[in-house]
Design a protein around this motif. Structure first.
Motif, mmCIF file in Angstrom:
data_model
loop_
_atom_site.group_PDB
_atom_site.id
_atom_site.type_symbol
_atom_site.label_atom_id
_atom_site.label_comp_id
_atom_site.label_asym_id
_atom_site.label_seq_id
_atom_site.Cartn_x
_atom_site.Cartn_y
_atom_site.Cartn_z
ATOM 1 N N GLY A 161 0.827 -1.193 0.000
ATOM 2 C CA GLY A 161 0.000 0.000 0.000
ATOM 3 C C GLY A 161 0.862 1.244 0.000
ATOM 4 N N LYS A 162 0.266 2.365 -0.373
ATOM 5 C CA LYS A 162 0.962 3.650 -0.402
ATOM 6 C C LYS A 162 0.238 4.624 0.522
ATOM 7 C CE LYS A 162 3.738 2.182 -3.707
ATOM 8 N NZ LYS A 162 3.623 2.656 -5.102
ATOM 9 N N PHE A 163 1.005 5.535 1.115
ATOM 10 C CA PHE A 163 0.395 6.587 1.925
ATOM 11 C C PHE A 163 1.181 7.872 1.720
ATOM 12 C CE2 PHE A 163 3.440 4.325 4.531
ATOM 13 C CZ PHE A 163 4.094 5.286 5.283
ATOM 14 N N ILE A 164 0.486 8.988 1.849
ATOM 15 C CA ILE A 164 1.065 10.301 1.585
ATOM 16 C C ILE A 164 1.270 11.037 2.908
ATOM 17 C CG2 ILE A 164 0.784 12.486 0.351
ATOM 18 C CD1 ILE A 164 1.012 10.084 -1.477
ATOM 19 N N LEU A 165 2.443 11.652 3.059
ATOM 20 C CA LEU A 165 2.742 12.446 4.249
ATOM 21 C C LEU A 165 3.079 13.884 3.854
ATOM 22 C CD1 LEU A 165 5.022 10.044 6.355
ATOM 23 C CD2 LEU A 165 2.582 10.513 6.677
ATOM 24 N N ARG A 166 2.520 14.806 4.600
ATOM 25 C CA ARG A 166 2.891 16.216 4.436
ATOM 26 C C ARG A 166 4.045 16.590 5.360
ATOM 27 N NH1 ARG A 166 -2.961 19.393 4.064
ATOM 28 N NH2 ARG A 166 -3.678 18.380 2.133
ATOM 29 N N GLU A 167 4.198 15.813 6.429
ATOM 30 C CA GLU A 167 5.290 16.011 7.362
ATOM 31 C C GLU A 167 5.737 14.655 7.873
ATOM 32 O OE1 GLU A 167 3.764 18.328 10.588
ATOM 33 O OE2 GLU A 167 2.400 16.752 11.271
ATOM 34 N N THR A 168 6.981 14.559 8.295
ATOM 35 C CA THR A 168 7.513 13.295 8.797
ATOM 36 C C THR A 168 7.747 13.374 10.298
ATOM 37 O OG1 THR A 168 9.797 13.933 8.362
ATOM 38 C CG2 THR A 168 8.626 12.780 6.605
ATOM 39 N N GLY A 169 7.825 12.228 10.900
ATOM 40 C CA GLY A 169 8.071 12.103 12.329
ATOM 41 C C GLY A 169 7.954 10.651 12.709
ATOM 42 N N ASP A 170 8.354 10.337 13.916
ATOM 43 C CA ASP A 170 8.237 8.961 14.395
ATOM 44 C C ASP A 170 6.764 8.591 14.543
ATOM 45 O OD1 ASP A 170 10.980 9.038 14.584
ATOM 46 O OD2 ASP A 170 11.028 9.243 16.770
ATOM 47 N N THR A 171 6.455 7.315 14.333
ATOM 48 C CA THR A 171 5.101 6.826 14.547
ATOM 49 C C THR A 171 5.163 5.343 14.895
ATOM 50 O OG1 THR A 171 2.846 6.856 13.647
ATOM 51 C CG2 THR A 171 4.603 6.160 12.148
ATOM 52 N N PHE A 172 4.017 4.807 15.284
ATOM 53 C CA PHE A 172 3.918 3.387 15.634
ATOM 54 C C PHE A 172 2.852 2.754 14.743
ATOM 55 C CE2 PHE A 172 5.590 5.492 19.346
ATOM 56 C CZ PHE A 172 6.631 4.665 19.738
ATOM 57 N N LEU A 173 3.276 1.828 13.902
ATOM 58 C CA LEU A 173 2.382 1.202 12.934
ATOM 59 C C LEU A 173 1.508 0.161 13.624
ATOM 60 C CD1 LEU A 173 2.069 1.467 9.800
ATOM 61 C CD2 LEU A 173 3.347 -0.680 9.664
#
Length: 792
Positions: free
Chosen positions: A545-557
């Motif tokens: 799958g693809k996803f679009i980000l306007r900003e980056t940062g740490d996350t938990f999938l």
């Protein structure tokens, strides 16, 4: 003109003063930055840094578990917590993934990590192995050693192992020996092997590793070795300092009592003070309370005992690197949060502030406690669907023919999944397939339809197959969930390591003539053979799958709706997931994401309930699916000892430490029952046992590799990970505890172990819990040993 000259003179003096002040400040804030040679030696009951007493306050960090872009941030957090030193392992298997191909670049640039430690005014302790444990695949040993059929590790039995070890140490020393303090660097100590007394007692081997470390280039730094207070004296090693490892809540005086009797002038150091513990798949999330942890740390500071926090920050076992314990086999979760002072994402916890608040009172000359660096940005990602899929059985790589079953190492595969395929003859009757040594989890298919799932943790090895008038295609898809990293079971080949048999008449016949398909963990492999489409699939498959980000940062999938497998984000391997928990999220470092389009790839060898994911602001590390229970007692099951005669009975004293009981004569049996009749404290309903060891006829402990708990009347698996199998996991800081949350069953408490074969037993050893608490310490006991199984 004169005025201008005077002004210039004043400005020049101010400039010089400013430079001198800055240099002085650098020296005060960062004593380890000095490039001139220094010394670190052993004094009388103290360490000496450049001839002056020095108490080591070390933070254990593992560079492979931290994205390189975050290395300095984590180092600065440790300094702000009050540490003056960083302790590191070297991971042989990440630096030499193929024989003689060494990689110390990029994420593996350990010298750069050490230089960052020095840049931030801290010293460094290096632990190069060759064995490191660390809940890391094969304890840091490279998997390709297992291609040698008779390989022996951590001993003098195999010259090949010694030769390979020496070659790696030389390569490691090329990177780090120039950074020894005597060369102007910040490395003050180098460890010889790691906790060897839990594995063996061969002093010749340890002397060989000591000499190899020195000859490799670590010939100036102070050498040391670490063991436990219960076993450090199993061997001697001249010219090497001795340190001890123990966990949160330990009685400090008791831990060092025997050590000080033997080494009365030696400096005292806890080289691993366990701040928390690691998580196993299918077991509760491990925690250690702040109060328990901080009390023993204060005791060490008051006694000027050096320490290293294991872990100060655990991080993540990305990719395939998580290990396993045995016996019994139990794989590690991907998160190595460890309930440490600095959380998995680099977040500051209550423990961090507790340590900082304590250590500010014990700073040494010239030390100033800096403010913590800013925490890393955290983002969320709205839920999205992985709308492309590729069924595994329709996307097979080229197959390889083999007459007999062989492990994945024989096919030059280190990690991942392996598919064994064959054809079995028609039969009018149902039959059973028996798999010997399945490592570690498998789905079994007949003509493409799933008929069973097998789990090494449970000892699953038998599948019933239906009757058929035609030949059947048999597929066994095996996933490796981490090589054993501890103890004698470390020789842990993956796949099916011995044979597959099928019932024929009244016996079993080995199945031969297989085609094998290998699925390694490399991202490029996942793309090479996969043909994605938008159609719905069942069974093992890749999803993209693809996803679009306007900003980056740490996350938990959030992977809580997925089955079992592995995840890649933009080509980076995030590690394993498994629906049984306790971990339901995977840490995604923001530096692995990008503005705009990002790719997510998931290989699920089971089956997702929903092919959707989201990025959460906080991890889920404590959720177990109830269908994955591994309790050792069925509902309504009760052990019947009414007609049994004990081979030993008595009472233990209230003192701590190992207790040895010798029988009046040797007894033989396969089933061992420990019955706790009472606790040391009156009206205490609990039973706790850290370790049980059985003594053979020769006086040596029997190997527990074949042992399996078949019954425990009560286990605490909700409030803590205190299941019955902890009594033979050879980890002294973990223990079996009868249920302490909710209803508390009263004595007697029973533990029944199948030893796997009939053995002769002349006695046993019992270790109570090793923390400061005394709840559940056994007083009255009875021991039973039988050839036949006990009745219920």
């Amino acid at each position: 003109m004169t005025l201008n000259k005077h002004a210039l003179y004043i400005n020049a003096r101010l400039f010089i003063f400013t430079i001198l002040f800055a240099v002085l400040a650098m020296h005060v804030h960062a004593p380890a930055r000095a490039q001139s040679p220094g010394t670190f030696t052993l004094g009388n009951k103290e360490f000496l840094l450049n001839g002056k007493p020095f108490v080591i306050r070390a933070a254990e960090l593992h560079y492979p578990r931290i994205p390189k872009e975050y290395w300095e941030h984590r180092i600065q957090l440790c300094k702000a917590m009050g540490m003056n030193t960083v302790c590191i392992y070297l991971f042989w298997n990440i630096h030499e993934q193929k024989p003689d191909v060494y990689d110390f670049s990029g994420q593996n640039d350990v010298a750069e990590f050490v230089r960052l430690v020095q840049k931030n005014g801290m010293y460094c302790i290096v632990r190069p192995g060759p064995y490191v444990c660390a809940e890391w695949d094969m304890g840091g040993l490279p998997w390709w050693l297992l291609k040698k059929k008779d390989i022996a590790v951590r001993s003098m039995e195999d010259p090949y192992f010694i030769t390979r070890t020496q070659k790696f140490l030389k390569e490691a020393a090329k990177q780090l020996a120039p950074l020894q303090i005597q060369n102007g660097g910040n490395i003050i100590m180098v460890q010889v092997e790691n906790e060897y007394a839990t594995f063996g007692s061969d002093g010749r081997y340890m002397e060989t590793i000591r000499n190899s470390v020195r000859s490799a280039g670590f010939d100036k730094a102070q050498l040391f070795r670490c063991d436990w207070s219960s076993n450090f004296n199993k061997y001697q090693l001249d010219g090497v300092a001795t340190t001890l490892n123990f966990g949160a809540g330990s009685n400090i005086d008791n831990q060092f009592k025997k050590f000080q009797e033997i080494y009365p002038t030696a400096p005292l150091m806890c080289s691993e003070y366990w701040t928390g513990w690691f998580d196993h798949w299918g077991k509760p999330h491990e925690t250690r309370s702040v109060n328990t942890f901080i009390g023993s740390l204060k005791d060490m500071m008051d006694r000027k005992i050096s320490f290293s926090l294991y872990m100060a920050h655990g991080g993540t076992s990305f990719g395939q690197w998580g290990g396993a314990n045995a016996p019994p086999y139990s794989a590690m979760a991907t998160s190595y949060d460890y309930n440490a002072p600095v959380g998995e994402q680099g977040n500051i916890t209550e423990k961090f502030f507790a340590v900082r608040d304590l250590l500010k009172n014990y700073l040494q000359e010239g030390e100033i406690l800096p403010d913590p660096p800013a925490e890393k940005r955290v983002i969320t990602i709205p839920e999205f669907e992985l709308n492309e899929s590729a069924p595994l059985f329709e996307n097979l790589p080229p197959g390889k023919r083999t007459e007999t079953i062989r492990p994945m190492e024989d096919f030059d595969q280190g990690w991942g999944r392996i598919l064994y395929r064959t054809t079995i003859a028609a039969s009018a009757a149902k039959r059973k397939i028996v798999i010997t040594e399945l490592h570690d989890w498998a789905s079994v298919f007949i003509d493409g339809k799933p008929i069973a799932k097998l789990d090494r943790r449970r000892g699953d090895n038998t599948v019933e197959i239906p009757a058929s008038q035609t030949k059947l295609r048999l597929d066994i898809l095996v996933e490796a969930t981490g090589r054993v990293n501890y103890g004698k079971a470390i020789i842990d080949r993956k796949g099916i390591t011995e044979k597959v048999e099928i019932t024929e008449g009244s016996g079993l016949k080995e199945i031969k003539d297989w085609t094998v398909y290998n699925f390694p963990v490399d991202y490029n492999f996942q793309n090479k053979y996969t043909r994605f489409s938008s159609r719905q699939v069942t069974g093992p498959a890749w999803y993209r799958g693809k996803f679009i980000l306007r900003e980056t940062g740490d996350t938990f999938l959030d992977v809580s709706t997925w089955g079992k497998g592995m995840v890649w984000v933009n080509g980076h391997n995030l590690g394993r997931f498994w629906k049984i928990g306790p971990q339901q999220t995977l840490f995604v470092p923001g530096v692995w994401l990008k503005k705009g389009e990002n790719e997510l790839l998931i290989l699920d060898v089971d089956q997702p309930s929903s092919a959707k994911v989201a990025g959460l602001a906080k991890p889920i590390l404590d959720k177990i699916n109830p269908d994955a229970s591994l309790l050792s007692r069925f509902i309504g099951q009760n052990l019947d000892l009414s007609n049994e005669v004990p081979v030993s009975k008595g009472e233990f004293g209230p003192e701590e430490g190992w207790k040895t009981i010798k029988f009046d004569k040797a007894h033989t049996g396969r089933f061992f029952c420990f019955e706790a009749l009472s606790a040391q404290q009156a009206n205490d309903p609990l039973t706790t046992v850290a370790e049980l060891e059985l003594i053979g006829d020769d006086g040596n402990n029997l190997a527990p590799l074949k042992w399996k708990v078949v019954y425990a009347d009560s286990e605490e698996v909700t409030a803590s990970n205190s299941s019955a199998d902890k009594v033979f996991d050879t980890q002294e800081s973990t223990f079996w505890q009868s249920q302490s949350s909710g209803a508390k069953p009263s004595h007697p408490h029973h533990l029944l172990i199948d030893l796997g074969e009939v053995v002769s037993v002349s006695g046993f050893r019992y270790l109570p819990r090793s923390d400061k608490k005394t709840g559940g310490m056994v007083k009255g006991y009875r021991i039973y040993l039988k050839n036949a199984a006990f009745k219920f």
